[in-house]
Design a protein around this motif. Structure first.
Motif, PDB file in Angstrom:
ATOM      1  N   UNK A  47     -30.971  -2.601 -20.317  1.00 15.47           N
ATOM      2  CA  UNK A  47     -29.777  -2.772 -20.069  1.00 15.47           C
ATOM      3  C   UNK A  47     -29.218  -2.967 -18.539  1.00 15.47           C
ATOM      4  N   UNK A  48     -28.872  -4.396 -18.412  1.00  7.21           N
ATOM      5  CA  UNK A  48     -28.789  -4.838 -16.942  1.00  7.21           C
ATOM      6  C   UNK A  48     -27.474  -5.572 -16.497  1.00  7.21           C
ATOM      7  N   UNK A  49     -26.816  -5.489 -15.725  1.00  6.35           N
ATOM      8  CA  UNK A  49     -25.643  -6.343 -15.321  1.00  6.35           C
ATOM      9  C   UNK A  49     -25.980  -7.846 -15.329  1.00  6.35           C
ATOM     10  N   UNK A  50     -25.116  -8.766 -15.361  1.00  3.92           N
ATOM     11  CA  UNK A  50     -25.299 -10.044 -15.093  1.00  3.92           C
ATOM     12  C   UNK A  50     -25.960 -10.435 -13.816  1.00  3.92           C
ATOM     13  N   UNK A  51     -25.294  -9.725 -12.809  1.00  3.33           N
ATOM     14  CA  UNK A  51     -25.837  -9.884 -11.396  1.00  3.33           C
ATOM     15  C   UNK A  51     -27.362  -9.537 -11.267  1.00  3.33           C
ATOM     16  N   UNK A  52     -27.862  -8.358 -11.809  1.00  2.78           N
ATOM     17  CA  UNK A  52     -29.249  -7.887 -11.959  1.00  2.78           C
ATOM     18  C   UNK A  52     -30.171  -9.171 -12.744  1.00  2.78           C
ATOM     19  N   UNK A  53     -29.584  -9.391 -13.803  1.00  2.08           N
ATOM     20  CA  UNK A  53     -30.245 -10.735 -14.409  1.00  2.08           C
ATOM     21  C   UNK A  53     -30.553 -11.860 -13.634  1.00  2.08           C
ATOM     22  N   UNK A  54     -29.272 -12.282 -12.979  1.00  3.26           N
ATOM     23  CA  UNK A  54     -29.576 -13.282 -12.144  1.00  3.26           C
ATOM     24  C   UNK A  54     -30.655 -13.144 -10.949  1.00  3.26           C
ATOM     25  N   UNK A  55     -30.829 -11.821 -10.536  1.00  2.68           N
ATOM     26  CA  UNK A  55     -31.931 -11.728  -9.448  1.00  2.68           C
ATOM     27  C   UNK A  55     -33.140 -11.559  -9.900  1.00  2.68           C
ATOM     28  N   UNK A  56     -33.428 -11.106 -11.149  1.00  7.59           N
ATOM     29  CA  UNK A  56     -34.591 -10.626 -11.668  1.00  7.59           C
ATOM     30  C   UNK A  56     -35.178 -11.602 -13.040  1.00  7.59           C
ATOM     31  N   UNK A  57     -34.417 -12.321 -13.600  1.00  7.26           N
ATOM     32  CA  UNK A  57     -34.611 -12.915 -15.058  1.00  7.26           C
ATOM     33  C   UNK A  57     -35.278 -14.556 -14.648  1.00  7.26           C
TER      34      UNK A  57
END
Length: 289
Positions: A47-57
């Motif tokens: 479970x990750x925030x949209x900001x975390x997804x942008x940085x890692x996905x």
């Protein structure tokens, strides 16, 4: 090739998409405004925030109600975006709005692809058999293909940014109009003393057959389960976009306006959160509005 994939929106469509991506072996990150929806993936995804997804996905897929929901989180994603990030918009949205979002992403070098969904609704998403109508750069599609093929059976590239969502609006105009046309025919047949199931049997053996007669009526109306898994609100939104697009492009439309009138009558009657299959038993009352 294994990718890190973020799915934002875990509703009727997003749940199945996320599960199929994880099943294919990709590393899954998920987010939804509903805590219960997020927690349903606690054991199978991060479970990750949209900001975390942008940085890692590698890829982030939006499966939210529409462009407005994406607009509220897009800047946070882009501010943290890794250079290799690709954004995929699976919503049913105004293609003009889609192009604006894509232009914002392009300013920081992030590709933004639009992909309208069809093929069985939520059931198709669950089974990974849906079709994607795609707009955007062909090379970005090819880079994303391993992920898209894990959650869709058919990928159709239609042109530049906005083409996928334009085709989705056109597609849904036909789908929703056909549903209401079949519903009108069903009420007429029943008024004449013909069993609804017999009418559907004839349709499916002749030229009037369609996905609506082959699946929607048998699965959700004749069965009296009323579980098409889409709200009347969504149908009203989709046909409203088609009517607006026809005005913008100067394309003639009359049947679409009548479809919109049926759906607006249902919304005015307080049915916008009802499953759309419940339009059928309410049709006589809605005709009075």
């Amino acid at each position: 090739m294994t990718k890190t994939v973020g799915v934002i929106g875990l509703g009727n469509m997003g749940r199945g998409i996320a599960r199929n991506i994880a099943k294919a072996g990709h590393e899954l990150m998920v987010w939804d405004v509903s805590e219960a929806a997020r927690n349903a993936f606690a054991e199978t995804a991060r479970i990750a925030t949209p900001e975390e997804m942008g940085a890692e996905a590698d890829i982030v897929i939006f499966v939210v109600p529409g462009s407005k929901e994406i607009d509220t989180i897009l800047d946070g994603i882009l501010e943290n975006a890794r250079p290799e990030l690709i954004l995929w918009d699976f919503t049913t949205s105004d293609p003009v709005y889609t192009k604006r979002l894509a232009a914002r992403a392009a300013k920081v070098g992030i590709p933004y692809m639009d992909a309208g969904m069809t093929g069985g609704g939520a059931k198709g998403a669950d089974e990974g058999t849906m079709t994607l109508m795609i707009g955007g750069e062909p090379d970005v599609l090819e880079r994303s293909r391993p992920v898209l093929e894990s959650c869709a059976g058919t990928l159709i590239h239609l042109g530049p940014s906005g083409a996928g969502h334009t085709m989705k609006v056109v597609h849904n105009l036909i789908t929703h109009t056909n549903f209401l046309a079949c519903s009108e025919a069903g009420r007429l047949a029943e008024a004449a003393g013909i069993d609804l199931a017999d009418m559907i049997k004839v349709f499916n053996a002749g030229n009037a057959r369609s996905f609506i007669s082959e699946r929607r009526f048998p699965d959700h109306i004749l069965s009296e389960t009323w579980d098409g898994r889409s709200r009347i609100f969504n149908l009203r939104k989709d046909v409203g976009m088609a009517v607006a697009l026809s005005k913008e492009l100067g394309s003639p439309m009359r049947i679409g306006h009548q479809t919109l009138a049926w759906l607006q009558a249902a919304v005015d009657a307080g049915m916008e959160e009802e499953d759309f299959t419940r339009l059928y038993p309410m049709l006589d009352k809605l005709a009075e509005k």
